[in-house]
Design a protein around this motif. Structure first.
Motif, mmCIF file in Angstrom:
data_model
loop_
_atom_site.group_PDB
_atom_site.id
_atom_site.type_symbol
_atom_site.label_atom_id
_atom_site.label_comp_id
_atom_site.label_asym_id
_atom_site.label_seq_id
_atom_site.Cartn_x
_atom_site.Cartn_y
_atom_site.Cartn_z
ATOM 1 N N ILE A 153 -3.026 -0.204 3.667
ATOM 2 C CA ILE A 153 -2.811 -1.632 3.451
ATOM 3 C C ILE A 153 -3.505 -2.028 2.162
ATOM 4 C CG2 ILE A 153 -3.240 -3.937 4.355
ATOM 5 C CD1 ILE A 153 -3.117 -2.821 7.143
ATOM 6 N N GLU A 154 -2.776 -2.626 1.265
ATOM 7 C CA GLU A 154 -3.309 -2.996 -0.043
ATOM 8 C C GLU A 154 -2.890 -4.418 -0.368
ATOM 9 O OE1 GLU A 154 -1.913 -1.593 -4.263
ATOM 10 O OE2 GLU A 154 -3.288 -0.099 -3.469
ATOM 11 N N LEU A 155 -3.857 -5.243 -0.755
ATOM 12 C CA LEU A 155 -3.578 -6.644 -1.077
ATOM 13 C C LEU A 155 -4.245 -6.962 -2.407
ATOM 14 C CD1 LEU A 155 -2.151 -9.096 0.296
ATOM 15 C CD2 LEU A 155 -4.433 -9.857 0.993
ATOM 16 N N SER A 156 -3.448 -7.304 -3.401
ATOM 17 C CA SER A 156 -3.985 -7.607 -4.720
ATOM 18 C C SER A 156 -4.653 -8.978 -4.712
ATOM 19 C CB SER A 156 -2.874 -7.580 -5.767
ATOM 20 O OG SER A 156 -1.938 -8.620 -5.529
ATOM 21 N N GLY A 165 16.258 5.519 -6.402
ATOM 22 C CA GLY A 165 16.087 5.403 -4.957
ATOM 23 C C GLY A 165 14.763 4.763 -4.593
ATOM 24 N N VAL A 166 13.703 5.162 -5.294
ATOM 25 C CA VAL A 166 12.379 4.579 -5.021
ATOM 26 C C VAL A 166 12.339 3.111 -5.442
ATOM 27 C CG1 VAL A 166 9.930 4.706 -5.610
ATOM 28 C CG2 VAL A 166 11.230 6.797 -5.223
ATOM 29 N N LEU A 167 12.887 2.800 -6.623
ATOM 30 C CA LEU A 167 12.897 1.414 -7.082
ATOM 31 C C LEU A 167 13.747 0.534 -6.169
ATOM 32 C CD1 LEU A 167 13.210 1.942 -10.955
ATOM 33 C CD2 LEU A 167 11.146 1.496 -9.608
ATOM 34 N N ALA A 168 14.874 1.076 -5.696
ATOM 35 C CA ALA A 168 15.718 0.325 -4.767
ATOM 36 C C ALA A 168 14.989 0.071 -3.453
ATOM 37 C CB ALA A 168 17.025 1.080 -4.513
ATOM 38 N N LEU A 169 14.209 1.048 -3.007
ATOM 39 C CA LEU A 169 13.405 0.859 -1.794
ATOM 40 C C LEU A 169 12.446 -0.299 -1.976
ATOM 41 C CD1 LEU A 169 12.337 1.753 0.977
ATOM 42 C CD2 LEU A 169 10.842 3.366 -0.220
ATOM 43 N N GLY A 170 11.809 -0.367 -3.145
ATOM 44 C CA GLY A 170 10.887 -1.471 -3.413
ATOM 45 C C GLY A 170 11.591 -2.820 -3.391
ATOM 46 N N ARG A 171 12.769 -2.879 -4.009
ATOM 47 C CA ARG A 171 13.520 -4.146 -4.002
ATOM 48 C C ARG A 171 13.953 -4.539 -2.595
ATOM 49 N NH1 ARG A 171 15.753 -1.695 -8.724
ATOM 50 N NH2 ARG A 171 17.549 -0.971 -7.539
ATOM 51 N N ASN A 172 14.394 -3.566 -1.811
ATOM 52 C CA ASN A 172 14.818 -3.862 -0.443
ATOM 53 C C ASN A 172 13.644 -4.318 0.425
ATOM 54 O OD1 ASN A 172 17.453 -3.182 -1.043
ATOM 55 N ND2 ASN A 172 17.221 -1.059 -0.393
ATOM 56 N N LEU A 173 12.493 -3.693 0.223
ATOM 57 C CA LEU A 173 11.306 -4.122 0.960
ATOM 58 C C LEU A 173 10.907 -5.541 0.586
ATOM 59 C CD1 LEU A 173 9.107 -0.878 0.863
ATOM 60 C CD2 LEU A 173 10.278 -1.851 2.842
ATOM 61 N N GLY A 191 0.807 -1.222 0.000
ATOM 62 C CA GLY A 191 0.000 0.000 0.000
ATOM 63 C C GLY A 191 0.833 1.261 0.000
ATOM 64 N N ILE A 192 1.810 1.331 0.893
ATOM 65 C CA ILE A 192 2.638 2.542 0.987
ATOM 66 C C ILE A 192 3.525 2.687 -0.241
ATOM 67 C CG2 ILE A 192 4.503 3.632 2.282
ATOM 68 C CD1 ILE A 192 3.255 2.572 4.821
ATOM 69 N N TYR A 193 4.102 1.588 -0.699
ATOM 70 C CA TYR A 193 4.982 1.671 -1.873
ATOM 71 C C TYR A 193 4.178 2.033 -3.118
ATOM 72 C CZ TYR A 193 8.589 0.391 -5.230
ATOM 73 O OH TYR A 193 9.506 0.413 -6.248
ATOM 74 N N ARG A 194 2.984 1.460 -3.259
ATOM 75 C CA ARG A 194 2.146 1.792 -4.409
ATOM 76 C C ARG A 194 1.701 3.242 -4.357
ATOM 77 N NH1 ARG A 194 1.980 1.098 -9.195
ATOM 78 N NH2 ARG A 194 2.462 -1.091 -8.715
ATOM 79 N N ALA A 195 1.367 3.726 -3.166
ATOM 80 C CA ALA A 195 0.984 5.133 -3.037
ATOM 81 C C ALA A 195 2.154 6.043 -3.392
ATOM 82 C CB ALA A 195 0.501 5.412 -1.614
ATOM 83 N N LEU A 196 3.358 5.647 -2.982
ATOM 84 C CA LEU A 196 4.547 6.431 -3.306
ATOM 85 C C LEU A 196 4.791 6.451 -4.805
ATOM 86 C CD1 LEU A 196 7.052 8.000 -2.382
ATOM 87 C CD2 LEU A 196 8.219 5.808 -2.076
ATOM 88 N N LEU A 197 4.669 5.295 -5.460
ATOM 89 C CA LEU A 197 4.858 5.235 -6.900
ATOM 90 C C LEU A 197 3.785 6.035 -7.637
ATOM 91 C CD1 LEU A 197 5.882 1.568 -7.804
ATOM 92 C CD2 LEU A 197 7.256 3.634 -7.967
ATOM 93 N N ASP A 198 2.532 5.888 -7.212
ATOM 94 C CA ASP A 198 1.454 6.628 -7.867
ATOM 95 C C ASP A 198 1.648 8.131 -7.715
ATOM 96 O OD1 ASP A 198 0.317 4.284 -8.650
ATOM 97 O OD2 ASP A 198 -1.218 4.240 -7.085
ATOM 98 N N ASP A 199 2.135 8.536 -6.544
ATOM 99 C CA ASP A 199 2.388 9.960 -6.330
ATOM 100 C C ASP A 199 3.493 10.464 -7.263
ATOM 101 O OD1 ASP A 199 1.941 12.420 -4.871
ATOM 102 O OD2 ASP A 199 3.877 12.086 -3.925
ATOM 103 N N LEU A 200 4.506 9.636 -7.468
ATOM 104 C CA LEU A 200 5.577 10.016 -8.390
ATOM 105 C C LEU A 200 5.078 10.033 -9.834
ATOM 106 C CD1 LEU A 200 8.621 8.016 -6.953
ATOM 107 C CD2 LEU A 200 8.279 10.481 -6.887
ATOM 108 N N LEU A 201 4.312 9.004 -10.202
ATOM 109 C CA LEU A 201 3.844 8.907 -11.576
ATOM 110 C C LEU A 201 2.807 9.959 -11.918
ATOM 111 C CD1 LEU A 201 3.616 5.032 -11.952
ATOM 112 C CD2 LEU A 201 5.260 6.554 -13.025
ATOM 113 N N SER A 202 2.174 10.552 -10.897
ATOM 114 C CA SER A 202 1.206 11.616 -11.175
ATOM 115 C C SER A 202 1.898 12.860 -11.725
ATOM 116 C CB SER A 202 0.437 11.974 -9.896
ATOM 117 O OG SER A 202 1.317 12.526 -8.920
ATOM 118 N N ASP A 203 3.212 12.929 -11.565
ATOM 119 C CA ASP A 203 3.993 14.035 -12.116
ATOM 120 C C ASP A 203 4.689 13.543 -13.378
ATOM 121 O OD1 ASP A 203 5.544 16.202 -12.702
ATOM 122 O OD2 ASP A 203 6.880 16.022 -10.970
#
Length: 397
Positions: free
Chosen positions: A356-359, A256-264, A42-54
């Protein structure tokens, strides 16, 4: 088979305390994993969506005084990493005065090259010759609406002004284009550059100056966008290698964001692996102990006519029932946790996203994996049950 299943379920219900303990073991391991994975997603997707909105996150700009041609633009447009490419004129021609015909206001704006497929334009909008898109701030300053006409004015002390009339086909929001800006075709921007360079433009009432036919068209830079986040760095590197120019992008922020996703993902995999091993061991010994405790009962059932494969079915049916009950209980607790988390952090998540997001795929995996663990652990209990010898068991116990 049906009789063995009924006996297994009846025995399970008769000793409900053992059923509750095993269900609690399964749910206790599964709920934290679901919540942890849901929070991560959920948090990572929200972060990505926030970035992609720009859309400017995908923007790559060239720096310095370069020389690009239409052939260069066509070559870059064919690269798989590139989503949009436009040629930029020299800085001398990227500013002009903007006024609305009949209006008494005038504003200086930055001219930005655009064209078909520009990611900043609204769906269906297209900038071609005689058409422009303007920033929201400029439209408010000059009271310009979509579909209105504007006049672009280039002035020089040595000659009369160059006047270009255009129609507004789109108004860009502040997060897409800040300040006073006009998106127009590179051809018209090149015309303004030719005006500042002193060339004659008889079609616009400017007969004095050098013949336009003597001019060599060359563009100082590029305005280009990558197709996706993972394409920005490769597109920037390819531009640098191919043309030997300096560039600027937000590739480091993206990495940095993609690396955060991989580390998570790695952290969750480590935690989940540990939990799976612990859960499997706990269920394995629990099921084995249950069969060992009921050796005399199973031996008696063999003597009264139950075949060995039916005896083997007893721990499997019980394990499956425990697995289903544990998974259902885990999902009930998970959705309760998700509801509470959303209520607590609703005002802190961008765009009203869920904490919290679960596909659907993750939920299916969260169902199948625990069932696989439960049934695998039950196989050891089955092996113990199949090894029971009724004569020996009833004589020694």
């Amino acid at each position: 088979m049906i009789l063995a299943a009924r006996i297994a379920l009846a025995s399970l219900w008769h000793e409900r305390i053992h059923l509750f303990c095993n269900v609690a073991i399964l749910a206790g391991a599964l709920v934290p994993l679901l919540v942890l994975f849901g929070v991560k997603s959920g948090i990572y997707r929200a972060l990505l969506d926030d970035l992609l909105s720009d859309p400017n996150l995908l923007h790559v700009t060239t720096q310095g005084d370069n020389a690009f041609s239409e052939d260069d633009r066509a070559e870059i447009a064919g690269w798989p990493e590139a989503a949009f490419v436009a040629l930029k004129t020299r800085a001398i021609s990227d500013n002009a005065l903007i006024q609305r015909p009949g209006g008494d206001r005038i504003a200086q704006a930055t001219l930005v090259p655009s064209g078909p497929g520009d990611p900043l334009l609204s769906d269906g909008a297209k900038v071609s010759e005689g058409q422009v898109a303007v920033s929201r701030r400029l439209s408010e300053q000059l009271t310009i609406e979509n579909g209105a006409g504007i006049r672009i004015v280039a002035r020089s002390e040595r000659r009369g002004p160059l006047l270009l009339d255009a129609t507004v086909v789109d108004i860009l929001e502040p997060d897409e284009m800040k300040g006073y800006a006009v998106l127009m075709t590179p051809v018209e921007m090149d015309l303004i550059e030719a005006y500042y360079d002193g060339y004659a433009l008889p079609d616009f009432g400017l007969a004095e100056g050098r013949p336009l036919a003597e001019r060599t068209t060359s563009f100082e830079g590029l305005r280009l966008y990558a197709r996706g986040l993972r394409d920005v760095a490769s597109l920037e590197a390819r531009i640098q290698d191919r043309f030997g120019v300096r560039t600027h992008s937000r590739a480091l922020d993206i990495e940095g964001v993609l690396a955060l996703g991989r580390n998570l993902d790695l952290a969750f995999l480590l935690i989940a692996s540990t939990a799976v091993v612990g859960l499997g061991a706990a269920l394995l010994f629990s099921f084995w102990a249950e069969v060992d405790r009921k050796r005399r009962v199973l031996a008696t059932l063999m003597l009264v006519g139950l075949r060995r494969r039916e005896i083997a079915l007893v721990p499997l049916v019980q394990a499956f029932a425990i697995g289903v009950a544990g998974i259902l209980g885990a999902f009930v607790l998970f959705w309760a946790a998700a509801f509470i988390a959303d209520a607590m952090f609703a005002d802190r998540m961008p765009g009203g996203k869920s904490v919290i997001e679960l596909s659907a795929l993750a939920a299916l995996f969260a169902v199948l994996l625990p069932l696989l663990i439960v049934l695998t652990a039950a196989l050891f209990a089955v092996r113990t049950a199949l090894g029971i010898d009724p004569a020996i068991t009833l004589r020694t116990r």
